[in-house]
Design an enzyme around this catalytic site. Sequence first.
Site, PDB file in Angstrom:
ATOM      1  N   CYS A   1      43.751  43.273   2.934  1.00  0.00           N
ATOM      2  CA  CYS A   1      43.064  44.353   3.637  1.00  0.00           C
ATOM      3  C   CYS A   1      41.555  44.122   3.619  1.00  0.00           C
ATOM      4  CB  CYS A   1      43.346  45.729   3.051  1.00  0.00           C
ATOM      5  SG  CYS A   1      45.074  46.167   3.050  1.00  0.00           S
TER       6      CYS A   1
ATOM      7  N   ARG B   1      41.916  38.743   6.122  1.00  0.00           N
ATOM      8  CA  ARG B   1      42.375  39.411   4.895  1.00  0.00           C
ATOM      9  C   ARG B   1      43.677  40.179   5.101  1.00  0.00           C
ATOM     10  NH1 ARG B   1      38.239  39.810   1.158  1.00  0.00           N
ATOM     11  NH2 ARG B   1      39.380  41.437   0.081  1.00  0.00           N
TER      12      ARG B   1
ATOM     13  N   TRP C   1      46.929  44.547   5.410  1.00  0.00           N
ATOM     14  CA  TRP C   1      48.030  43.684   4.993  1.00  0.00           C
ATOM     15  C   TRP C   1      48.959  44.612   4.223  1.00  0.00           C
ATOM     16  CZ3 TRP C   1      50.504  42.013   0.538  1.00  0.00           C
ATOM     17  CH2 TRP C   1      51.281  40.854   0.649  1.00  0.00           C
TER      18      TRP C   1
ATOM     19  N   GLY D   1      43.524  47.717  -1.880  1.00  0.00           N
ATOM     20  CA  GLY D   1      43.979  47.757  -3.270  1.00  0.00           C
ATOM     21  C   GLY D   1      45.299  48.507  -3.348  1.00  0.00           C
TER      22      GLY D   1
ATOM     23  N   LYS E   1      50.446  23.185   2.445  1.00  0.00           N
ATOM     24  CA  LYS E   1      49.676  23.281   3.694  1.00  0.00           C
ATOM     25  C   LYS E   1      50.628  23.315   4.880  1.00  0.00           C
ATOM     26  CE  LYS E   1      46.736  24.088   2.875  1.00  0.00           C
ATOM     27  NZ  LYS E   1      45.868  24.579   1.895  1.00  0.00           N
TER      28      LYS E   1
ATOM     29  N   GLU F   1      52.923  26.636   4.936  1.00  0.00           N
ATOM     30  CA  GLU F   1      52.285  27.942   5.173  1.00  0.00           C
ATOM     31  C   GLU F   1      51.846  28.134   6.613  1.00  0.00           C
ATOM     32  OE1 GLU F   1      48.634  29.035   3.060  1.00  0.00           O
ATOM     33  OE2 GLU F   1      48.083  26.942   2.921  1.00  0.00           O
TER      34      GLU F   1
ATOM     35  N   LYS G   1      44.266  35.944   3.342  1.00  0.00           N
ATOM     36  CA  LYS G   1      43.366  34.982   2.705  1.00  0.00           C
ATOM     37  C   LYS G   1      43.143  35.294   1.233  1.00  0.00           C
ATOM     38  CE  LYS G   1      40.347  31.598   2.847  1.00  0.00           C
ATOM     39  NZ  LYS G   1      40.947  30.255   2.837  1.00  0.00           N
TER      40      LYS G   1
HETATM   41  O1  M6R Z   1      41.164  32.608  -3.404  1.00  0.00           O
HETATM   42  P1  M6R Z   1      42.058  31.811  -4.310  1.00  0.00           P
HETATM   43  O2  M6R Z   1      41.655  30.387  -4.389  1.00  0.00           O
HETATM   44  O3  M6R Z   1      42.203  32.422  -5.664  1.00  0.00           O
HETATM   45  O4  M6R Z   1      43.476  31.860  -3.611  1.00  0.00           O
HETATM   46  C1  M6R Z   1      44.592  31.268  -4.197  1.00  0.00           C
HETATM   47  C2  M6R Z   1      45.717  31.124  -3.213  1.00  0.00           C
HETATM   48  O5  M6R Z   1      46.081  32.367  -2.708  1.00  0.00           O
HETATM   49  C3  M6R Z   1      45.325  30.204  -2.046  1.00  0.00           C
HETATM   50  O6  M6R Z   1      44.933  28.951  -2.480  1.00  0.00           O
HETATM   51  C4  M6R Z   1      46.530  30.053  -1.084  1.00  0.00           C
HETATM   52  O7  M6R Z   1      47.549  29.346  -1.702  1.00  0.00           O
HETATM   53  C5  M6R Z   1      46.080  29.382   0.214  1.00  0.00           C
HETATM   54  N1  M6R Z   1      46.600  30.104   1.331  1.00  0.00           N
HETATM   55  C6  M6R Z   1      46.559  28.004   0.372  1.00  0.00           C
HETATM   56  O8  M6R Z   1      46.135  27.439   1.556  1.00  0.00           O
END
Ligand code: M6R
Length: 612
Positions: free
Chosen positions: A2, A27, A76, A103, A488, A491, A607
Site C-alpha cells: 500500500c 507498492r 495491496w 499496515g 526473477k 515472479e 515492491k
Molecule cells: O526490500 P527488500 O529487499 O527487503 O525486499 C525483499 C524481497 O521482498 C524482494 O527482494 C523480492 O523478493 C523481490 N521482488 C525480488 O525481485
Amino acid sequence: MCGIVGFVGQEQAAPILLDGLEKLEYRGYDSAGIAVLSESKGLQVKKAKGRLQVLRGLTGDGRDVEGTLGIGHTRWATHGEPSDLNSHPHLSSGHRIAVVHNGIIENYVEIREFLQSQGIPFQSETDTEVVAQLLEYYYDRCGDIMASVYRVLARIEGAYALGILCRDLPDAFIAARKDAPLLLGYGQGCSFIASDVTAIIKHTREVAYMEDGEVALVKAGGIQVFNAMGQPVEKEHHTVDWDVSAAEKGGFPHFMLKEIMEQPEAVRKTVSPRLKDGRVHFEELKLTAEDIRSFSRFFIVACGSSYHVGMVGKYNLERLLRRPVDVMLASEFRYADPLVDEHTLVIFISQSGETLDTMAALRRAKALGARTLAIVNVVGSSIAREADQVLYTWAGPEIAVATTKAYSTQLVLLDMLGLFFAQALGSVEEEEYARIVSELQALPAKMETVLADTERIKYLASRYFNHSSIFFIGRNLDYALGLEGSLKLKEISYIHSEAYAAGELKHGTISLIEKGTLVVALCCYAPLFEKSVSNIVEVKARGADILAVTTESLAAELGKTAENVLPVPDTHLLLQPSLGVLPLQIFAYYVALQRGCDIDKPRNLAKSVTVE
Ligand code: M6R
C-alpha cells in the site's frame, strides 16, 4: 504494501494525489482512491477497484474533484478482497472522517465488535475502517480531533502509516506512523506526506522522516509534529539527492529494463566512493578493527532477492574471513532461537528498508544482544534507522517490483564489506585483496559489455517463453546465482521454476526432467566447472535442453556439451555472480515480455512487503 500520499496547498489536490499514487503503484495496485476536502463540496471520496487508470477515468484525471487538501491510497489487499468497498479511503459512518492506511491493525476485530455494539455500521471487510469509525466515535464525545487521534492510537495495535482528513478541519490533515514508512515533504506554500519520496519528488526534495509514535498536523504553511505524548518535536530536514527523472522510465518500455541497464552506473556509485588508494573505506561505519576482531560469527538475514545476495555473501565472506557465516531468511530468523550474542554481527539486507520480516528479525537480533549492520537502498527507511550501523547501496529509486539494480549493488557492497573485514582480520593475502579491488573497479565496464548486446538472450527467450517449467542448476556461487535467476523468472513470467544445487538434482528433482525441459545451467564457478558439466550431461541424457551461462574463458569448452552458451566476461571468482546475474535478468525480462505479462507490476506482488 500500500502507498499513501497527502497534499495541502494552493493547487487542486486531486491531480497531484493521482500523480503521486502513480509513483507509489509499485507498492500495491489492486485498487486506488482519494479523499479531497473543499469548502463547497465538503468531503469527497472517489475510489475504485483496479489500477489507478480506473480512478483517473472516474475523476477526469482528478480535474473533476474540487479542493486543495486531500489524501490518496493505492492498495495491496490484506483484509478483504480487492473491491470498490474495500478500497481506501475509508469513511466514518457520519461521513466526517476519511482515512488511508498502510499496515495492519491487528486488534481490528475486537474494535469492530465494540463499535458495532454501539450501533455503528461498517461498509468494508478491512481492518482500516475501524480507524475511521473509532476516530469519529471519540470525536463525537470530545470534539477535539487531535485528542481523538491520540485516543485511537492508544487503542489500536499493529502497524500503520495513516493519513486522516476531518471535515471540520478545513486547512489541514493529520498523519501518524508506527512500523510503516511515512515521510513529510516541505514544498513552497504546500506540504505533503508520502510512503516514499518518489511520490512527491516532482514537487519537493526537502523531507523529514516520521518516527514511530509521532503525529503530524500538516498545513500548507508548515507541518507541526508531536511525539507520542503530544509534545512538539523538531524534525531534521533532509534533501533528497536525486531528482524526478530517476523515478521515470526515461524512454524505456518498463522500469525493469531501465533498471537492468542502470546497473553499471549504480554499481559504480556504490563502489567508487568507497575505494581510495586501492583500499576499501567505509567512512560511515563506526566499527574499529578491534570491534571486527571481536566478531566470532556472522549472520546474514534478509528476504527474497536480498536473501539470495546473502547466499552469495555466505560463500564469499567465509572464504575471505575464515569465520562462520550463517544466512537465514528473516521470516525464519525472527521466530527461531538463533545462537547470537555480542560477538555476533548480524547483517540485514533490504532494498526498501521496510520489509516487515527483516525489521522484526533486526529487533530480535538486537534484543538478543547481537551487533547489527544493515545494507539498505532507501535512505532514511526504518531498517536503516534501527540498525546499529547502515551502509547505503545508493542505487537510486528502484520502481520495478522485480529487483535488479538493488540486487547488484547489494552484492558488491557485501563483497566490499567482506574485504574490509578481511583486512582488519588479516585473513586475506595482500595480492588477493589487490586483485579483488582491481576487479571491483573494472566491474561496471564489464557489466556494460554484457548489457550492450542482448540479442541472443532475446532470441533464446523467444524460443523458450512458452515452457511451463524451467530449472536452474549450479554449484557453490552458481547455486546462489541460480536461486536469483529462478526467482526473477517466476515472479515476472509466472513460469514455474526451481533452482537446485546441481549435485542435489539427482536426489529427487531429476525425475521432473523430460524431453525438452529447459535447464539453465550456471557454470561460472571455475573450480567446479567439470562437476557442473557432468550434471549438464546427466540432464541432457534425460532429454533436457540446456541454456548455459559461463565465463568467456570457459565458453568454448562448455560449447562442446551445451547447445546454448551465454558467456560473460571473466572477473575475480568472488565477483563472478555480479556478471552472471545479468543474462538471467534479461532472459526473465524477455520471457515475460513474450508472454504479455505486466512486467513492472507482477500479479499478487508488491515492491515493499510490510506484512508478515
Ligand atoms: O526490500 P527488500 O529487499 O527487503 O525486499 C525483499 C524481497 O521482498 C524482494 O527482494 C523480492 O523478493 C523481490 N521482488 C525480488 O525481485
